[in-house]
Design a protein around this motif. Structure first.
Motif, PDB file in Angstrom:
ATOM      1  N   UNK A 249      39.468  17.412  18.001  1.00  0.00           N
ATOM      2  CA  UNK A 249      38.517  16.609  18.768  1.00  0.00           C
ATOM      3  C   UNK A 249      37.359  17.429  19.337  1.00  0.00           C
ATOM      4  N   UNK A 250      37.356  18.730  19.088  1.00  0.00           N
ATOM      5  CA  UNK A 250      36.140  19.502  19.291  1.00  0.00           C
ATOM      6  C   UNK A 250      35.201  19.284  18.110  1.00  0.00           C
ATOM      7  N   UNK A 251      35.771  19.216  16.904  1.00  0.00           N
ATOM      8  CA  UNK A 251      34.971  19.167  15.680  1.00  0.00           C
ATOM      9  C   UNK A 251      34.608  17.751  15.236  1.00  0.00           C
ATOM     10  N   UNK A 252      35.566  16.822  15.293  1.00  0.00           N
ATOM     11  CA  UNK A 252      35.360  15.500  14.693  1.00  0.00           C
ATOM     12  C   UNK A 252      34.198  14.731  15.321  1.00  0.00           C
ATOM     13  N   UNK A 253      34.102  14.594  16.649  1.00  0.00           N
ATOM     14  CA  UNK A 253      32.960  13.843  17.204  1.00  0.00           C
ATOM     15  C   UNK A 253      31.614  14.450  16.815  1.00  0.00           C
ATOM     16  N   UNK A 254      31.558  15.775  16.756  1.00  0.00           N
ATOM     17  CA  UNK A 254      30.313  16.454  16.379  1.00  0.00           C
ATOM     18  C   UNK A 254      29.920  16.115  14.954  1.00  0.00           C
TER      19      UNK A 254
ATOM     20  N   UNK B 107      36.368  25.391  20.431  1.00  0.00           N
ATOM     21  CA  UNK B 107      35.004  25.435  20.936  1.00  0.00           C
ATOM     22  C   UNK B 107      34.288  26.703  20.529  1.00  0.00           C
ATOM     23  N   UNK B 108      34.976  27.843  20.637  1.00  0.00           N
ATOM     24  CA  UNK B 108      34.360  29.119  20.264  1.00  0.00           C
ATOM     25  C   UNK B 108      33.986  29.145  18.781  1.00  0.00           C
ATOM     26  N   UNK B 109      34.866  28.646  17.910  1.00  0.00           N
ATOM     27  CA  UNK B 109      34.584  28.642  16.475  1.00  0.00           C
ATOM     28  C   UNK B 109      33.445  27.688  16.126  1.00  0.00           C
ATOM     29  N   UNK B 110      33.398  26.538  16.789  1.00  0.00           N
ATOM     30  CA  UNK B 110      32.313  25.584  16.526  1.00  0.00           C
ATOM     31  C   UNK B 110      30.971  26.199  16.884  1.00  0.00           C
ATOM     32  N   UNK B 111      30.921  26.887  18.030  1.00  0.00           N
ATOM     33  CA  UNK B 111      29.673  27.509  18.432  1.00  0.00           C
ATOM     34  C   UNK B 111      29.246  28.631  17.506  1.00  0.00           C
ATOM     35  N   UNK B 112      30.204  29.385  16.992  1.00  0.00           N
ATOM     36  CA  UNK B 112      29.869  30.559  16.176  1.00  0.00           C
ATOM     37  C   UNK B 112      29.653  30.216  14.703  1.00  0.00           C
TER      38      UNK B 112
ATOM     39  N   UNK C 254      40.288  22.250  27.201  1.00  0.00           N
ATOM     40  CA  UNK C 254      41.642  22.793  27.160  1.00  0.00           C
ATOM     41  C   UNK C 254      42.197  23.294  28.469  1.00  0.00           C
ATOM     42  N   UNK C 255      41.335  23.596  29.465  1.00  0.00           N
ATOM     43  CA  UNK C 255      41.819  24.234  30.687  1.00  0.00           C
ATOM     44  C   UNK C 255      42.801  23.348  31.440  1.00  0.00           C
ATOM     45  N   UNK C 256      42.686  22.036  31.246  1.00  0.00           N
ATOM     46  CA  UNK C 256      43.669  21.129  31.858  1.00  0.00           C
ATOM     47  C   UNK C 256      45.086  21.516  31.441  1.00  0.00           C
ATOM     48  N   UNK C 257      45.279  21.816  30.167  1.00  0.00           N
ATOM     49  CA  UNK C 257      46.611  22.169  29.685  1.00  0.00           C
ATOM     50  C   UNK C 257      47.128  23.452  30.298  1.00  0.00           C
ATOM     51  N   UNK C 258      46.217  24.405  30.557  1.00  0.00           N
ATOM     52  CA  UNK C 258      46.638  25.669  31.162  1.00  0.00           C
ATOM     53  C   UNK C 258      47.198  25.458  32.560  1.00  0.00           C
ATOM     54  N   UNK C 259      46.457  24.764  33.417  1.00  0.00           N
ATOM     55  CA  UNK C 259      46.944  24.557  34.788  1.00  0.00           C
ATOM     56  C   UNK C 259      48.147  23.620  34.825  1.00  0.00           C
ATOM     57  N   UNK C 260      48.202  22.668  33.908  1.00  0.00           N
ATOM     58  CA  UNK C 260      49.364  21.783  33.836  1.00  0.00           C
ATOM     59  C   UNK C 260      50.616  22.586  33.533  1.00  0.00           C
ATOM     60  N   UNK C 261      50.533  23.517  32.591  1.00  0.00           N
ATOM     61  CA  UNK C 261      51.712  24.305  32.217  1.00  0.00           C
ATOM     62  C   UNK C 261      52.133  25.243  33.343  1.00  0.00           C
TER      63      UNK C 261
ATOM     64  N   UNK D  27      25.884  24.779  29.384  1.00  0.00           N
ATOM     65  CA  UNK D  27      26.945  24.469  28.415  1.00  0.00           C
ATOM     66  C   UNK D  27      26.751  25.234  27.114  1.00  0.00           C
ATOM     67  N   UNK D  28      27.839  25.738  26.588  1.00  0.00           N
ATOM     68  CA  UNK D  28      27.922  26.278  25.231  1.00  0.00           C
ATOM     69  C   UNK D  28      29.137  25.631  24.578  1.00  0.00           C
ATOM     70  N   UNK D  29      29.245  25.734  23.264  1.00  0.00           N
ATOM     71  CA  UNK D  29      30.428  25.179  22.606  1.00  0.00           C
ATOM     72  C   UNK D  29      31.707  25.842  23.102  1.00  0.00           C
ATOM     73  N   UNK D  30      31.624  27.152  23.334  1.00  0.00           N
ATOM     74  CA  UNK D  30      32.822  27.863  23.800  1.00  0.00           C
ATOM     75  C   UNK D  30      33.260  27.345  25.167  1.00  0.00           C
ATOM     76  N   UNK D  31      32.304  27.160  26.084  1.00  0.00           N
ATOM     77  CA  UNK D  31      32.656  26.662  27.418  1.00  0.00           C
ATOM     78  C   UNK D  31      33.084  25.200  27.358  1.00  0.00           C
TER      79      UNK D  31
END
Length: 490
Positions: free
Chosen positions: A260-265, A387-392, A83-90, A73-77
């Motif tokens: 919700x990527x940032x707030x729980x952290x 996720x990518x911004x949180x990790x970087x 978010x990938x759920x939204x991609x396949x849903x669309x 696991x990384x923050x980006x992944x």
């Protein structure tokens, strides 16, 4: 062969008895409650929607902390997994809708729920981040939202469809609020993998509700006010005002998922709130924000201030990002979340209302389909970039990213035209020939308060946009009762 254009002669009923009969029929259209079958359909389908969305939303407040336990696991992944759920849903929602036209609503919904359950189990048993990503993608591939709406349209009369749709819409908002509180509680009891198992079980419960409680439609057909029509996609996509709203819902759900990527952290690592206690923050935040947005909704709708409410909501949402960046105490952070969710709830309620007001009457279903696709894509981009911004750069940079996106939306929204305050109205007119249809349109648009009318002969349906404050309901009702029938003159 006609030597002169056909005309319609309409003779309104003038007798006391006739007017009384028409008033009675008018009450059927505008005052009659849904019958028992329609109530059962709308409530049971709303329950299916609630159960499904509850499972999805419960992951949002807990997954950012859970992902750190997964191999690779990384923050980006982690953000990509959210978010990938939204991609396949669309991607899959329109194909599922087309499949339901051919093979039936209930069978296709069942297949979608089974796919969703399989994805949930895949995520539950995975010990590495890629397994969860694949599971989340499979969850989204069970894209039955549009098919549920189509079944709802099959089971309700046109004049009551808006109520049924509103019931489903309210269930989504309620499930979101409940899930934010319930997710951290369940995380403390059964863990995130247990939540995935629970989500899969809820999908199977939904199948039982579908076949055991939801009525079977007598007739399945296309409803242009509820489902997308492929031939209308390009005209809707060329509508600049609708595209402003599509950009809006894309940005709004980008903001929600990224938050919700940032707030729980931040709550866990910076402010020292145990993850199982996060519900103690979310519960008052959601309660206060939902109450706070009600006056703004009332002013926007009743006093016809939709554009100012929209612009104000976007501006406040952007301000909330600056507050979140600089909130270093728990009280300040909680207050900033209240500001964020007050504006979010206002916009989440206002945007679909604006789509309904702006879209042509026969294109409402298509406009809403594109709108929902943009919503899911926004969730995908928000999770991935957040996720990518949180990790970087750390979680607080995410708020700056959201703020910039919201400023861009605000600039675009300033050019929006003031919407016409019109409501959709649809009803069955019975068999209508191609010759009769344009004459009936002329008669309908001649009724005070009717701004637009479209007749779809092969559906035997009329789709109108009306000003409820000015509408001559008695005359419209007389037309609906068959007072428009054709007399051909030669």
């Amino acid at each position: 062969m006609l030597t002169e254009p056909a005309t319609i002669r309409w003779n309104p009923i003038e007798t006391k008895a006739g007017v009384s009969k028409s008033v009675t029929k008018m009450q059927e259209i505008y005052s009659e409650r849904m019958n028992a079958s329609e109530k059962r359909a709308s409530v049971s389908l709303a329950l299916i929607y609630t159960v499904r969305m509850l499972g999805l939303f419960m992951i949002l407040p807990v997954f950012a902390l859970y992902a750190g336990q997964l191999e690779g696991a990384t923050y980006a992944l982690m953000g990509f997994a959210v978010g990938v759920y939204g991609l396949t849903q669309s991607v899959f929602q329109i194909p599922f809708g087309m499949a339901s036209d051919r093979w039936g609503r209930k069978p296709v919904i069942t297949v979608g729920l089974v796919i969703f359950a399989v994805g949930s189990v895949m995520a539950a048993v995975s010990t590495d981040i890629w397994g969860v990503i694949i599971g989340r993608a499979v969850q989204g591939a069970g894209a039955v939202a549009a098919v549920v709406m189509a079944l709802n349209a099959d089971l309700t009369r046109e004049e009551h469809r808006a109520k049924a749709m509103a019931t489903i819409g309210a269930s989504i908002g309620l499930s979101f609020a409940v899930a934010l509180v319930l997710g951290p509680v369940l995380d403390g009891w059964i863990g995130v993998n247990g939540i995935f198992w629970l989500i899969g079980g809820l999908a199977l419960v939904s199948i039982a509700i579908l076949w055991g409680v939801v009525p079977n439609p007598a007739v399945q057909r296309r409803h242009r006010d509820a489902t997308p029509v492929l031939s209308l996609l390009m005209p809707v996509l060329r509508d600049v005002e609708l595209q402003r709203l599509n950009v809006g819902i894309f940005t709004l759900h980008l903001a929600l998922t990224a938050v919700f990527i940032a707030v729980p952290t931040i709550l866990f690592r910076e402010l020292g709130v145990a993850k199982e206690a996060h519900w103690e923050i979310y519960l008052p935040v959601m309660a206060i924000s939902m109450l706070a947005m009600v006056p703004f909704i009332v002013v926007a709708e009743k006093r016809r201030k939709m554009k100012p409410a929209l612009l104000g909501g976007v501006a406040v949402l952007a301000i909330a990002q600056l507050l979140l960046v600089d909130s270093r105490s728990l009280w300040a952070f909680g207050a900033s979340l209240v500001v964020f969710f007050t504006a979010f709830n206002l916009l989440e309620a206002s945007l679909p209302s604006l789509v309904a007001k702006i879209s042509p009457p026969e294109s409402k279903g298509t406009a809403m389909g594109i709108y929902q696709t943009c919503q899911f894509l926004g969730a995908f981009v928000g999770g991935s970039v957040g996720g990518a911004l949180t990790g970087a750069y750390g979680p607080r940079v995410v708020f700056l990213f959201i703020g910039l996106a919201l400023v861009a939306w605000l600039i675009l929204a300033f050019g929006m035209r003031n919407p016409r305050y019109l409501n959709g109205l649809a009803f069955t007119v019975g068999p209508v020939s191609e010759l009769e249809a344009p004459h009936l349109v002329n008669l309908l648009t001649g009724v005070t308060g009717v701004a637009e009318a479209v007749i779809i002969p092969d559906e035997g349906a009329a789709y109108l946009r009306v000003d409820n404050h000015a509408l001559d309901r008695l005359r419209l009702n007389q037309l609906r009762d068959g007072g428009w029938r054709v007399e051909i003159s030669r």
